[in-house]
Motif scaffolding. Sequence first.
Motif, short mmCIF file in Angstrom:
data_model
loop_
_atom_site.label_atom_id
_atom_site.label_comp_id
_atom_site.label_asym_id
_atom_site.label_seq_id
_atom_site.Cartn_x
_atom_site.Cartn_y
_atom_site.Cartn_z
N LEU A 44 2.38 7.80 6.75
CA LEU A 44 1.52 8.01 7.75
C LEU A 44 0.15 7.92 7.43
O LEU A 44 -0.64 7.29 8.10
CB LEU A 44 1.45 9.53 8.21
CG LEU A 44 0.58 9.94 9.55
CD1 LEU A 44 1.07 8.98 10.83
CD2 LEU A 44 1.09 11.25 10.04
N LYS A 45 -0.11 8.34 6.00
CA LYS A 45 -1.67 8.05 5.74
C LYS A 45 -1.93 6.80 5.65
O LYS A 45 -3.12 6.31 5.81
CB LYS A 45 -1.59 8.82 4.29
CG LYS A 45 -1.41 10.05 4.05
CD LYS A 45 -2.88 10.98 5.14
CE LYS A 45 -2.79 12.35 4.97
NZ LYS A 45 -3.90 13.13 5.82
N VAL A 46 -0.78 5.69 5.07
CA VAL A 46 -1.16 4.35 4.95
C VAL A 46 -1.41 3.59 6.37
O VAL A 46 -2.30 2.83 6.37
CB VAL A 46 -0.02 3.75 4.25
CG1 VAL A 46 0.10 2.39 4.38
CG2 VAL A 46 0.30 4.26 2.84
N ARG A 66 0.88 -1.12 -0.04
CA ARG A 66 -0.16 0.03 0.03
C ARG A 66 0.88 1.17 0.19
O ARG A 66 0.55 2.37 -0.69
CB ARG A 66 -1.07 0.09 1.34
CG ARG A 66 -1.89 -1.26 1.00
CD ARG A 66 -2.83 -1.22 2.25
NE ARG A 66 -3.61 -0.16 2.38
CZ ARG A 66 -4.80 -0.03 3.30
NH1 ARG A 66 -5.13 -1.19 4.16
NH2 ARG A 66 -5.50 0.94 3.35
N LYS A 85 2.70 7.45 0.96
CA LYS A 85 2.70 8.49 2.11
C LYS A 85 2.65 7.63 3.43
O LYS A 85 1.39 6.93 3.91
CB LYS A 85 1.49 9.32 2.11
CG LYS A 85 1.53 10.46 0.91
CD LYS A 85 0.31 11.19 0.86
CE LYS A 85 0.46 12.03 -0.37
NZ LYS A 85 -0.70 13.06 -0.43
N GLU A 119 -2.44 5.03 9.22
CA GLU A 119 -3.96 5.77 9.71
C GLU A 119 -5.02 4.71 9.03
O GLU A 119 -5.79 4.39 9.64
CB GLU A 119 -4.04 7.30 9.66
CG GLU A 119 -3.02 7.98 10.39
CD GLU A 119 -3.09 9.27 10.29
OE1 GLU A 119 -3.12 9.95 11.48
OE2 GLU A 119 -3.50 9.97 9.25
N ALA A 120 -4.85 4.86 7.66
CA ALA A 120 -5.93 3.97 6.91
C ALA A 120 -5.91 2.51 7.42
O ALA A 120 -6.89 2.04 7.65
CB ALA A 120 -5.61 4.08 5.50
N LYS A 134 -7.44 2.43 11.06
CA LYS A 134 -8.78 2.56 10.81
C LYS A 134 -9.66 1.54 10.64
O LYS A 134 -10.62 1.03 10.95
CB LYS A 134 -9.20 3.97 10.06
CG LYS A 134 -10.56 4.42 10.07
CD LYS A 134 -10.93 5.41 9.10
CE LYS A 134 -10.06 6.59 9.25
NZ LYS A 134 -10.49 7.90 8.31
N ARG A 177 -4.37 9.22 18.59
CA ARG A 177 -3.88 10.64 17.92
C ARG A 177 -3.69 11.54 19.04
O ARG A 177 -2.77 12.32 19.11
CB ARG A 177 -4.67 11.22 16.63
CG ARG A 177 -4.17 12.32 16.12
CD ARG A 177 -4.79 12.73 15.00
NE ARG A 177 -4.08 14.07 14.20
CZ ARG A 177 -3.24 13.87 13.18
NH1 ARG A 177 -2.94 12.87 12.88
NH2 ARG A 177 -2.42 14.91 12.70
N SER A 221 0.89 4.65 -2.57
CA SER A 221 0.61 6.05 -2.16
C SER A 221 1.67 6.83 -1.86
O SER A 221 1.65 8.12 -2.18
CB SER A 221 -0.37 6.11 -0.95
OG SER A 221 0.45 5.72 0.26
N GLU A 235 5.07 12.70 15.92
CA GLU A 235 4.63 11.99 14.98
C GLU A 235 5.72 10.55 15.10
O GLU A 235 5.00 9.34 14.72
CB GLU A 235 5.23 12.55 13.48
CG GLU A 235 4.81 11.65 12.44
CD GLU A 235 4.69 12.41 11.33
OE1 GLU A 235 5.24 11.83 10.02
OE2 GLU A 235 4.57 13.69 11.10
N SER A 252 -12.35 4.38 13.53
CA SER A 252 -12.27 5.86 13.30
C SER A 252 -12.10 6.40 14.90
O SER A 252 -10.96 7.08 15.07
CB SER A 252 -13.32 6.68 12.81
OG SER A 252 -13.06 6.17 11.40
#
Length: 410
Positions: A297-299, A289, A295, A301-302, A305, A317, A293, A338, A310
Motif C-alpha cells: 500500500l505504501k509503494v 520498489r 509494503k 500511494e508513493a 502521489k 482515499r 520496502s 483497502e 498529493s
Amino acid sequence: ATTAAPAATKPVEPAYPLKVDRIVMRDGAMLFADLTLTPQFATGIQSLNGEIRGISTDSKSRAKVDLKGRVDQYGKADINGVINPVSSDLYTDIKMDFDNLELTTLTPYSAKFAGYRIDKGKLSMDLNYKIENRQLNAKNKVVFNQLTLGEKVDSPDSVGLPLKLAVAILKDKNGVIDIDLPVTGSLDDPKFRVMPIVWKAFLNLLTKAATAPFTLIANMVGGGDNLDSLVFPTGTTALAPAESEKLDKLAKALADRPALGVEVRGAFDPAADALAIRTAKFDEVYLKRLGDSGKPLKVLEAMYKEKLGSEALAQQRTLSLKPATAAATSKEQLQLAEDNYVKVLRNELIARETVLEGDLRQLALQRASAVRSQLVDVAKVEESRVFVLEPVTVQATDGNIVMKVSLNAP
C-alpha cells in the motif's frame, strides 16, 4: 386367380459363334483419342508387340492379353490381363502400366480442368480396369515427376484456385507426386468418360491442397490441429512449447517439400496488447520498489502521489472510505475499503503508462521474429524460404492473440 411365373430368361446367344485361338501383334499401333475435349486429345502406342489368346463369343470365356509397346519416343506401355470383348456379357480385367510419358501431351486436360498448360514433367501410371455387368471399377496409381504448371489459360471448367501452391504442397523432396485415383461408373451412362473423371479426381486433391493446405500438411506429418495458428498471450512475444511443436511439425513438412515457402504475419490487438504492455511496465517498477520496502500500500500511494499529486491521492482515499458499521454516519466512523482502494490506485497507475503505436507494431514484429527464429535457427528451414510480412491488427480471444502463418510457392 393365379398368375403364372414368368419363364426364365435365357442368355442371348450370338448369331454367329466365334472363337479365335491366337492373335499375334508385331510392330503394331494403338490410338487413344478423347473427342470430348477442345482441343481434342490423342496419343498412340507404337512398336506394339505381343499376343491375345482365346477370344470367343462364349460369355464364360476369357481372352488373355499380353502386349508391350512404346508411347511417343521414350515412354513404355505394358498391357496384360483378361478380356471378353465380343460376347454379349462384356468383361474386362486389364492391367496397364505406362512409364516415362511426357506430361506436356496432357495439356488439353490441364488447360480445361486446371486452367494451366503443362510446362514440364513425366508421367507414370499403373492402371487396373475391371468391367463386369457393365460396371467399371478402376484403380489408377498415378505418379507425376517434376510436374510444372506453365501458362495460365482461360477455361470455364477450371477450378480457379492457386494450383501452383497445391502442386508444391503435393510434391515430395524429389519432385514426385504419387497418388491413387479410383474411378467407378456405369458404361450405360452416356456422360461417363474415364479420363475426365481421373482428371477431376486429381483436381479434387489439388483443390483440397489449395483451400486447406494445413489440413493436408498435418496429415503428412502425423496429425496436429491448427498448424497455421500460433497463440501468444497478450503482451508477450515468446513461443509456448505447444506453439514451438506446431512449427517443428511444419518444418518437417517443409523439409520434404522444397518448393514451399512460409509467410509469417505478426499481429496485435491495439487495446488488449496495449493494456498488457502498460501492466508490464507498471509491474517492473512496482515490484522493484516493493522489494525495497515490502509494503504494497505504501509503494502504491508513493507511486500515485508521484504521478498524480498529493491532492489526487487524498481525494481517491476519501472516495474509498466506507462505514465501519451499518449504523455509522460520521466521518470518524468510516474506514478505508483497502482492497478497492488498492485496485483503483493500481488501475489508475497502469492507465498512466505510455504505449505508442510503434510499440504495438514492434510487439507484432517480435512475435513474427520468434516464429522465424524457431523455423530457421531451431528447425533448420532455409532462411530464404521464410518471409516476415507487415503486421496486422486482430481481436484478442480469452486473453490470447492468434497469429497466422501461410504457405506460398515462390
